[in-house]
Design a protein around this motif. Structure first.
Motif, PDB file in Angstrom:
ATOM      1  N   PRO A   3       4.266   4.421 -11.323  1.00  0.00           N
ATOM      2  CA  PRO A   3       3.170   5.251 -10.794  1.00  0.00           C
ATOM      3  C   PRO A   3       2.022   4.411 -10.219  1.00  0.00           C
ATOM      4  O   PRO A   3       1.436   4.796  -9.207  1.00  0.00           O
ATOM      5  N   VAL A   4       1.722   3.287 -10.829  1.00  0.00           N
ATOM      6  CA  VAL A   4       0.677   2.402 -10.295  1.00  0.00           C
ATOM      7  C   VAL A   4       1.077   1.899  -8.910  1.00  0.00           C
ATOM      8  O   VAL A   4       0.281   1.908  -7.965  1.00  0.00           O
ATOM      9  N   LYS A   5       2.326   1.471  -8.761  1.00  0.00           N
ATOM     10  CA  LYS A   5       2.826   0.993  -7.465  1.00  0.00           C
ATOM     11  C   LYS A   5       2.837   2.134  -6.449  1.00  0.00           C
ATOM     12  O   LYS A   5       2.506   1.938  -5.282  1.00  0.00           O
ATOM     13  N   GLN A   6       3.197   3.338  -6.887  1.00  0.00           N
ATOM     14  CA  GLN A   6       3.208   4.500  -5.997  1.00  0.00           C
ATOM     15  C   GLN A   6       1.803   4.787  -5.456  1.00  0.00           C
ATOM     16  O   GLN A   6       1.638   5.061  -4.267  1.00  0.00           O
ATOM     17  N   ARG A   7       0.788   4.702  -6.314  1.00  0.00           N
ATOM     18  CA  ARG A   7      -0.592   4.924  -5.868  1.00  0.00           C
ATOM     19  C   ARG A   7      -1.013   3.848  -4.869  1.00  0.00           C
ATOM     20  O   ARG A   7      -1.670   4.134  -3.872  1.00  0.00           O
ATOM     21  N   GLN A   8      -0.614   2.601  -5.154  1.00  0.00           N
ATOM     22  CA  GLN A   8      -0.956   1.503  -4.243  1.00  0.00           C
ATOM     23  C   GLN A   8      -0.310   1.720  -2.874  1.00  0.00           C
ATOM     24  O   GLN A   8      -0.965   1.593  -1.838  1.00  0.00           O
ATOM     25  N   ILE A   9       0.958   2.064  -2.857  1.00  0.00           N
ATOM     26  CA  ILE A   9       1.668   2.315  -1.598  1.00  0.00           C
ATOM     27  C   ILE A   9       1.012   3.477  -0.859  1.00  0.00           C
ATOM     28  O   ILE A   9       0.818   3.439   0.358  1.00  0.00           O
ATOM     29  N   SER A  10       0.643   4.521  -1.587  1.00  0.00           N
ATOM     30  CA  SER A  10      -0.011   5.679  -0.974  1.00  0.00           C
ATOM     31  C   SER A  10      -1.334   5.299  -0.320  1.00  0.00           C
ATOM     32  O   SER A  10      -1.644   5.752   0.790  1.00  0.00           O
TER      33      SER A  10
END
Length: 123
Positions: free
Chosen positions: A72-79
């Motif tokens: 989820p942390v990586k997903q937020r960063q990508i977003s």
């Protein structure tokens, strides 16, 4: 393994993923798109979608699947980086069809997960 070899290996798998996507009819718009808040491995388009792709590799399953590394942390960063890219290049974040995919490479097999996660953030 040192940083240089890790980066070199990562580049090889990103190349493999880009080639796979290109062969599947995707247009490559950007590779390793970097801003201060992060990086997106590949930005591609197909069928009217702007697609942000995270490429993950694992040589074995000891540390879990490649997909599991897209936390989820990586997903937020990508977003966040995706929104920056869209604003920078004139895409309307409210009306542009967007997708977040993961291309997982494990033991030289490629698994393409379309729409792997939703946008994680706010406009």
């Amino acid at each position: 393994m040192d940083h240089y070899n890790t980066r070199k290996k990562g580049t090889e798998y990103e190349e493999m993923a880009a080639s796979y996507l290109k062969d599947a009819g995707y247009q490559i718009l950007a590779r390793n798109y970097r801003v201060a808040s992060g990086e997106i491995d590949l930005i591609v388009s197909k069928d009217g979608y702007l697609i942000f792709v995270e490429v993950k590799y694992r040589s074995n399953s000891r540390y879990g699947s490649p997909e599991a590394a897209v936390t989820p942390v990586k997903q937020r960063q990508i977003s966040r980086v995706a929104l920056y890219y869209m604003k920078r290049y004139g895409y309307d974040p409210y009306n542009t069809p967007v997708r977040f995919d993961v291309v997982a490479v494990a033991e030289n097999e490629i698994h393409h997960m379309k729409d792997a996660f939703p946008y994680q953030g706010y406009y």
